[in-house]
Motif scaffolding. Structure first.
Motif, PDB file in Angstrom:
ATOM      1  N   MET A  80       0.853  -1.184   0.000  1.00  0.00           N
ATOM      2  CA  MET A  80       0.000   0.000   0.000  1.00  0.00           C
ATOM      3  C   MET A  80       0.891   1.237   0.000  1.00  0.00           C
ATOM      4  N   GLU A  81       0.546   2.154  -0.859  1.00  0.00           N
ATOM      5  CA  GLU A  81       1.343   3.358  -1.009  1.00  0.00           C
ATOM      6  C   GLU A  81       1.354   4.172   0.288  1.00  0.00           C
ATOM      7  N   GLY A  82       2.544   4.632   0.660  1.00  0.00           N
ATOM      8  CA  GLY A  82       2.696   5.438   1.866  1.00  0.00           C
ATOM      9  C   GLY A  82       2.914   4.630   3.127  1.00  0.00           C
ATOM     10  N   PHE A  83       2.939   3.303   2.992  1.00  0.00           N
ATOM     11  CA  PHE A  83       3.117   2.421   4.143  1.00  0.00           C
ATOM     12  C   PHE A  83       4.275   1.478   3.887  1.00  0.00           C
ATOM     13  N   GLU A  84       4.890   1.016   4.975  1.00  0.00           N
ATOM     14  CA  GLU A  84       5.889  -0.036   4.886  1.00  0.00           C
ATOM     15  C   GLU A  84       5.413  -1.222   5.713  1.00  0.00           C
ATOM     16  N   THR A  85       5.723  -2.412   5.243  1.00  0.00           N
ATOM     17  CA  THR A  85       5.355  -3.627   5.961  1.00  0.00           C
ATOM     18  C   THR A  85       6.333  -3.827   7.109  1.00  0.00           C
ATOM     19  N   ILE A  86       5.795  -4.211   8.270  1.00  0.00           N
ATOM     20  CA  ILE A  86       6.649  -4.565   9.401  1.00  0.00           C
ATOM     21  C   ILE A  86       6.177  -5.897   9.979  1.00  0.00           C
ATOM     22  N   GLU A  87       7.053  -6.588  10.645  1.00  0.00           N
ATOM     23  CA  GLU A  87       6.688  -7.845  11.288  1.00  0.00           C
ATOM     24  C   GLU A  87       5.814  -7.553  12.510  1.00  0.00           C
ATOM     25  N   ALA A  88       4.816  -8.385  12.722  1.00  0.00           N
ATOM     26  CA  ALA A  88       3.924  -8.196  13.873  1.00  0.00           C
ATOM     27  C   ALA A  88       4.714  -8.173  15.173  1.00  0.00           C
ATOM     28  N   GLY A  89       5.724  -8.994  15.280  1.00  0.00           N
ATOM     29  CA  GLY A  89       6.540  -9.051  16.489  1.00  0.00           C
ATOM     30  C   GLY A  89       7.380  -7.812  16.737  1.00  0.00           C
ATOM     31  N   LYS A  90       7.474  -6.937  15.749  1.00  0.00           N
ATOM     32  CA  LYS A  90       8.258  -5.703  15.884  1.00  0.00           C
ATOM     33  C   LYS A  90       7.391  -4.519  16.309  1.00  0.00           C
ATOM     34  N   LEU A  91       6.086  -4.741  16.471  1.00  0.00           N
ATOM     35  CA  LEU A  91       5.220  -3.664  16.955  1.00  0.00           C
ATOM     36  C   LEU A  91       5.623  -3.309  18.378  1.00  0.00           C
ATOM     37  N   SER A  92       5.937  -2.056  18.605  1.00  0.00           N
ATOM     38  CA  SER A  92       6.416  -1.666  19.931  1.00  0.00           C
ATOM     39  C   SER A  92       5.474  -0.689  20.627  1.00  0.00           C
ATOM     40  N   GLU A  93       4.351  -0.385  20.006  1.00  0.00           N
ATOM     41  CA  GLU A  93       3.376   0.533  20.610  1.00  0.00           C
ATOM     42  C   GLU A  93       2.678  -0.135  21.794  1.00  0.00           C
ATOM     43  N   ASN A  94       2.150   0.676  22.678  1.00  0.00           N
ATOM     44  CA  ASN A  94       1.348   0.187  23.794  1.00  0.00           C
ATOM     45  C   ASN A  94      -0.088   0.034  23.294  1.00  0.00           C
ATOM     46  N   PHE A  95      -0.482  -1.197  22.961  1.00  0.00           N
ATOM     47  CA  PHE A  95      -1.807  -1.413  22.381  1.00  0.00           C
ATOM     48  C   PHE A  95      -2.930  -1.299  23.399  1.00  0.00           C
ATOM     49  N   ILE A  96      -2.631  -1.392  24.670  1.00  0.00           N
ATOM     50  CA  ILE A  96      -3.659  -1.106  25.676  1.00  0.00           C
ATOM     51  C   ILE A  96      -4.066   0.356  25.559  1.00  0.00           C
ATOM     52  N   ARG A  97      -3.081   1.224  25.428  1.00  0.00           N
ATOM     53  CA  ARG A  97      -3.366   2.657  25.254  1.00  0.00           C
ATOM     54  C   ARG A  97      -3.978   2.927  23.877  1.00  0.00           C
ATOM     55  N   LEU A  98      -3.393   2.357  22.826  1.00  0.00           N
ATOM     56  CA  LEU A  98      -3.903   2.606  21.472  1.00  0.00           C
ATOM     57  C   LEU A  98      -5.367   2.216  21.340  1.00  0.00           C
ATOM     58  N   ILE A  99      -5.716   1.032  21.794  1.00  0.00           N
ATOM     59  CA  ILE A  99      -7.091   0.556  21.639  1.00  0.00           C
ATOM     60  C   ILE A  99      -8.014   1.240  22.646  1.00  0.00           C
ATOM     61  N   GLY A 100      -7.626   1.277  23.896  1.00  0.00           N
ATOM     62  CA  GLY A 100      -8.504   1.787  24.947  1.00  0.00           C
ATOM     63  C   GLY A 100      -8.684   3.291  24.963  1.00  0.00           C
ATOM     64  N   GLN A 101      -7.652   4.042  24.551  1.00  0.00           N
ATOM     65  CA  GLN A 101      -7.738   5.500  24.624  1.00  0.00           C
ATOM     66  C   GLN A 101      -7.791   6.171  23.255  1.00  0.00           C
ATOM     67  N   GLU A 102      -6.981   5.691  22.314  1.00  0.00           N
ATOM     68  CA  GLU A 102      -6.987   6.313  20.983  1.00  0.00           C
ATOM     69  C   GLU A 102      -8.031   5.691  20.071  1.00  0.00           C
ATOM     70  N   TRP A 103      -8.392   4.437  20.318  1.00  0.00           N
ATOM     71  CA  TRP A 103      -9.390   3.677  19.570  1.00  0.00           C
ATOM     72  C   TRP A 103      -8.858   3.203  18.226  1.00  0.00           C
ATOM     73  N   MET A 104      -9.636   2.368  17.573  1.00  0.00           N
ATOM     74  CA  MET A 104      -9.270   1.805  16.276  1.00  0.00           C
ATOM     75  C   MET A 104     -10.530   1.669  15.433  1.00  0.00           C
ATOM     76  N   LEU A 105     -10.345   1.514  14.144  1.00  0.00           N
ATOM     77  CA  LEU A 105     -11.447   1.209  13.240  1.00  0.00           C
ATOM     78  C   LEU A 105     -11.353  -0.264  12.870  1.00  0.00           C
ATOM     79  N   VAL A 106     -12.459  -0.981  13.030  1.00  0.00           N
ATOM     80  CA  VAL A 106     -12.576  -2.370  12.587  1.00  0.00           C
ATOM     81  C   VAL A 106     -13.345  -2.321  11.277  1.00  0.00           C
ATOM     82  N   THR A 107     -12.748  -2.848  10.222  1.00  0.00           N
ATOM     83  CA  THR A 107     -13.344  -2.746   8.893  1.00  0.00           C
ATOM     84  C   THR A 107     -13.419  -4.121   8.249  1.00  0.00           C
TER      85      THR A 107
END
Length: 170
Positions: A1-28
């Motif tokens: 996808m243009e403008g994005f780079e692929t990364i390994e799932a195991g390399k995700l370093s964000e705090n997903f408790i904060r991302l999901i619980g406070q910033e939210w996500m779109l399920v599509t």
């Protein structure tokens, strides 16, 4: 996808408790021309059955539910705080009545497998469903949770999915 780079799932370093619980996500879920998205603040990302997984919860009355049921996969788009208004629109309006993607000013993008996500995302997680089941009221150990979150007895369906691809905005 243009403008994005692929990364390994195991390399995700964000705090997903904060991302999901406070910033939210779109399920599509869906495909080009016929899809729906919804804002979610319940779910998670982890490791299960020797695979990186994501899990989300959707009530049966949500318009997105039918798309989830009809498809093998879905995406999670993490837009961040700078797109709070778009997240609010996608969480309060129904795709049955309005084109909330257009109203939210979102730009659909498509993975090689046809999954729909959004160009405005910081992260996109493409998922393939592995398990789906409704929450069982008999399994709740604290009945207060049923009174608080399910007074209408409209229990969520939980979807556990393998994380098949992750993109990070360049």
């Amino acid at each position: 996808m243009e403008g994005f780079e692929t990364i390994e799932a195991g390399k995700l370093s964000e705090n997903f408790i904060r991302l999901i619980g406070q910033e939210w996500m779109l399920v599509t879920a869906g495909e080009s021309g016929r899809f729906n998205t919804m804002t979610a603040s319940w779910g998670g990302i982890g490791y299960l059955w020797n695979k990186p997984v994501a899990f989300v919860f959707i009530r049966p009355q949500r318009y997105t539910f039918g798309f989830m049921e009809a498809q093998d996969g879905f995406t999670l788009s993490f837009l961040g705080e700078n797109n709070r208004e778009a997240l609010n629109i996608c969480g309060t309006l129904s795709g049955r009545e309005v084109n909330k993607v257009e109203q939210a000013g979102l730009t659909p993008v498509f993975s090689a497998s046809g999954q729909v996500a959004f160009a405005e995302a910081r992260y996109i997680v493409e998922c393939k469903k592995m398990y789906a089941g409704f929450l069982d009221p008999e399994a709740f150990l604290d009945p207060i949770l049923i009174d608080k979150f399910y007074p209408e007895k409209d229990f969520h369906k939980m979807y556990i999915a393998e994380v098949v691809k992750v993109w990070k905005k360049k």
